[in-house]
Design a protein around this motif. Structure first.
Motif, PDB file in Angstrom:
ATOM      1  N   GLN A  45     -17.206 -51.502  43.358  1.00  8.98           N
ATOM      2  CA  GLN A  45     -16.296 -51.886  45.085  1.00  8.98           C
ATOM      3  C   GLN A  45     -15.389 -50.917  44.658  1.00  8.98           C
ATOM      4  OE1 GLN A  45     -16.113 -53.965  42.037  1.00  8.98           O
ATOM      5  NE2 GLN A  45     -16.831 -55.898  42.661  1.00  8.98           N
ATOM      6  N   SER A  46     -14.504 -50.137  44.420  1.00  7.66           N
ATOM      7  CA  SER A  46     -13.492 -49.667  44.117  1.00  7.66           C
ATOM      8  C   SER A  46     -13.912 -47.642  45.176  1.00  7.66           C
ATOM      9  CB  SER A  46     -11.990 -48.960  43.209  1.00  7.66           C
ATOM     10  OG  SER A  46     -11.028 -47.893  43.561  1.00  7.66           O
ATOM     11  N   ALA A  49     -15.790 -47.990  48.325  1.00  6.09           N
ATOM     12  CA  ALA A  49     -14.491 -48.447  49.265  1.00  6.09           C
ATOM     13  C   ALA A  49     -13.921 -46.831  50.026  1.00  6.09           C
ATOM     14  CB  ALA A  49     -13.009 -48.943  48.622  1.00  6.09           C
ATOM     15  N   THR A  53     -13.995 -45.645  53.621  1.00  6.54           N
ATOM     16  CA  THR A  53     -13.132 -44.575  54.676  1.00  6.54           C
ATOM     17  C   THR A  53     -12.611 -43.384  54.430  1.00  6.54           C
ATOM     18  OG1 THR A  53     -10.976 -45.112  52.037  1.00  6.54           O
ATOM     19  CG2 THR A  53     -11.465 -46.898  53.319  1.00  6.54           C
ATOM     20  N   ARG A 101      -5.301 -44.167  57.249  1.00  5.21           N
ATOM     21  CA  ARG A 101      -5.966 -44.228  57.091  1.00  5.21           C
ATOM     22  C   ARG A 101      -5.429 -44.898  55.413  1.00  5.21           C
ATOM     23  NH1 ARG A 101      -7.754 -45.303  60.104  1.00  5.21           N
ATOM     24  NH2 ARG A 101      -8.913 -44.213  61.737  1.00  5.21           N
ATOM     25  N   GLU A 104      -5.193 -48.303  54.714  1.00  2.40           N
ATOM     26  CA  GLU A 104      -6.331 -48.816  54.565  1.00  2.40           C
ATOM     27  C   GLU A 104      -6.992 -49.112  53.778  1.00  2.40           C
ATOM     28  OE1 GLU A 104      -8.995 -47.022  58.201  1.00  2.40           O
ATOM     29  OE2 GLU A 104      -7.719 -48.279  59.496  1.00  2.40           O
ATOM     30  N   ARG A 105      -6.484 -48.091  52.801  1.00  2.00           N
ATOM     31  CA  ARG A 105      -7.857 -47.515  51.621  1.00  2.00           C
ATOM     32  C   ARG A 105      -7.008 -48.853  50.796  1.00  2.00           C
ATOM     33  NH1 ARG A 105     -10.184 -48.397  48.381  1.00  2.00           N
ATOM     34  NH2 ARG A 105     -10.501 -47.067  45.999  1.00  2.00           N
ATOM     35  N   ASP A 107      -5.120 -51.387  51.301  1.00  3.55           N
ATOM     36  CA  ASP A 107      -5.392 -52.309  51.485  1.00  3.55           C
ATOM     37  C   ASP A 107      -6.748 -53.655  51.013  1.00  3.55           C
ATOM     38  OD1 ASP A 107      -2.717 -52.989  52.927  1.00  3.55           O
ATOM     39  OD2 ASP A 107      -3.659 -52.543  55.220  1.00  3.55           O
ATOM     40  N   GLU A 108      -7.530 -51.915  51.189  1.00  2.00           N
ATOM     41  CA  GLU A 108      -8.764 -52.639  50.823  1.00  2.00           C
ATOM     42  C   GLU A 108      -9.059 -52.896  48.955  1.00  2.00           C
ATOM     43  OE1 GLU A 108     -12.753 -53.143  50.848  1.00  2.00           O
ATOM     44  OE2 GLU A 108     -11.627 -53.623  52.140  1.00  2.00           O
ATOM     45  N   GLU A 109      -8.027 -51.944  48.541  1.00  2.13           N
ATOM     46  CA  GLU A 109      -7.908 -52.417  46.820  1.00  2.13           C
ATOM     47  C   GLU A 109      -7.270 -53.509  47.066  1.00  2.13           C
ATOM     48  OE1 GLU A 109      -9.480 -50.875  43.660  1.00  2.13           O
ATOM     49  OE2 GLU A 109      -9.168 -49.589  45.099  1.00  2.13           O
ATOM     50  N   ARG A 111      -7.890 -56.342  48.446  1.00  6.01           N
ATOM     51  CA  ARG A 111      -8.691 -57.118  48.817  1.00  6.01           C
ATOM     52  C   ARG A 111      -9.450 -56.938  47.243  1.00  6.01           C
ATOM     53  NH1 ARG A 111     -13.273 -57.840  50.134  1.00  6.01           N
ATOM     54  NH2 ARG A 111     -13.834 -56.063  50.272  1.00  6.01           N
ATOM     55  N   ILE A 112      -9.634 -56.288  47.313  1.00  9.08           N
ATOM     56  CA  ILE A 112     -10.419 -55.802  45.861  1.00  9.08           C
ATOM     57  C   ILE A 112     -10.448 -56.562  44.818  1.00  9.08           C
ATOM     58  CG2 ILE A 112     -12.010 -54.266  44.415  1.00  9.08           C
ATOM     59  CD1 ILE A 112     -13.025 -52.408  46.603  1.00  9.08           C
TER      60      ILE A 112
END
Length: 126
Positions: A45-46, A49, A53, A101, A104-105, A107-109, A111-112
């Motif tokens: 997943q990482s 992502a 991104t 960016r 965002e990256r 934040d995505e990590e 969330r994962i």
């Protein structure tokens, strides 16, 4: 004589063609090995992502100057860097976009990681 010259050219072209194909195969194998090594260093997943991104987790951490994924520290550094790079105060729109960016990256990590922890909690209960 023309026949021999044609044969020499044909044999030479075959030798060059085989060498080119061998080099191409070696280059492809090397790039596959490098891609596999990169893929092993990040969870699926990482890695996805990072591709979406366009920025790796490590690069995002460097941009926002954070060593661990602490949401408060990330937000604090983001707010500061976004403000100082605002075009209205003489900042750089490019740098400001890199900061966005990176946030965002990260934040995505986060969330994962939260999703992974939630899934581990479910598995532990069963």
């Amino acid at each position: 004589q023309a026949k021999y010259l044609a044969q020499i050219i044909l044999v030479g072209a075959q030798v060059v063609g085989r060498a080119f194909m061998r080099a191409l195969r070696q280059e492809f194998a090397a790039s596959q090995a490098a891609a596999d090594a990169r893929g092993r260093s990040e969870r699926p997943q990482s890695a996805a992502a990072s591709r979406i991104t366009g920025i790796s987790l490590q690069e995002a951490q460097q941009i926002l100057n954070v060593s661990n994924l602490n949401p408060e520290e990330i937000q604090k550094n983001y707010d500061h860097l976004f403000k100082v790079n605002d075009k209205s105060v003489g900042g750089s729109f490019y740098l400001q976009s890199k900061v966005v960016r990176a946030k965002e990256r990260l934040d995505e990590e986060l969330r994962i990681q939260a999703k992974d922890e939630k899934e581990k909690g479910w598995k532990a209960e069963t």
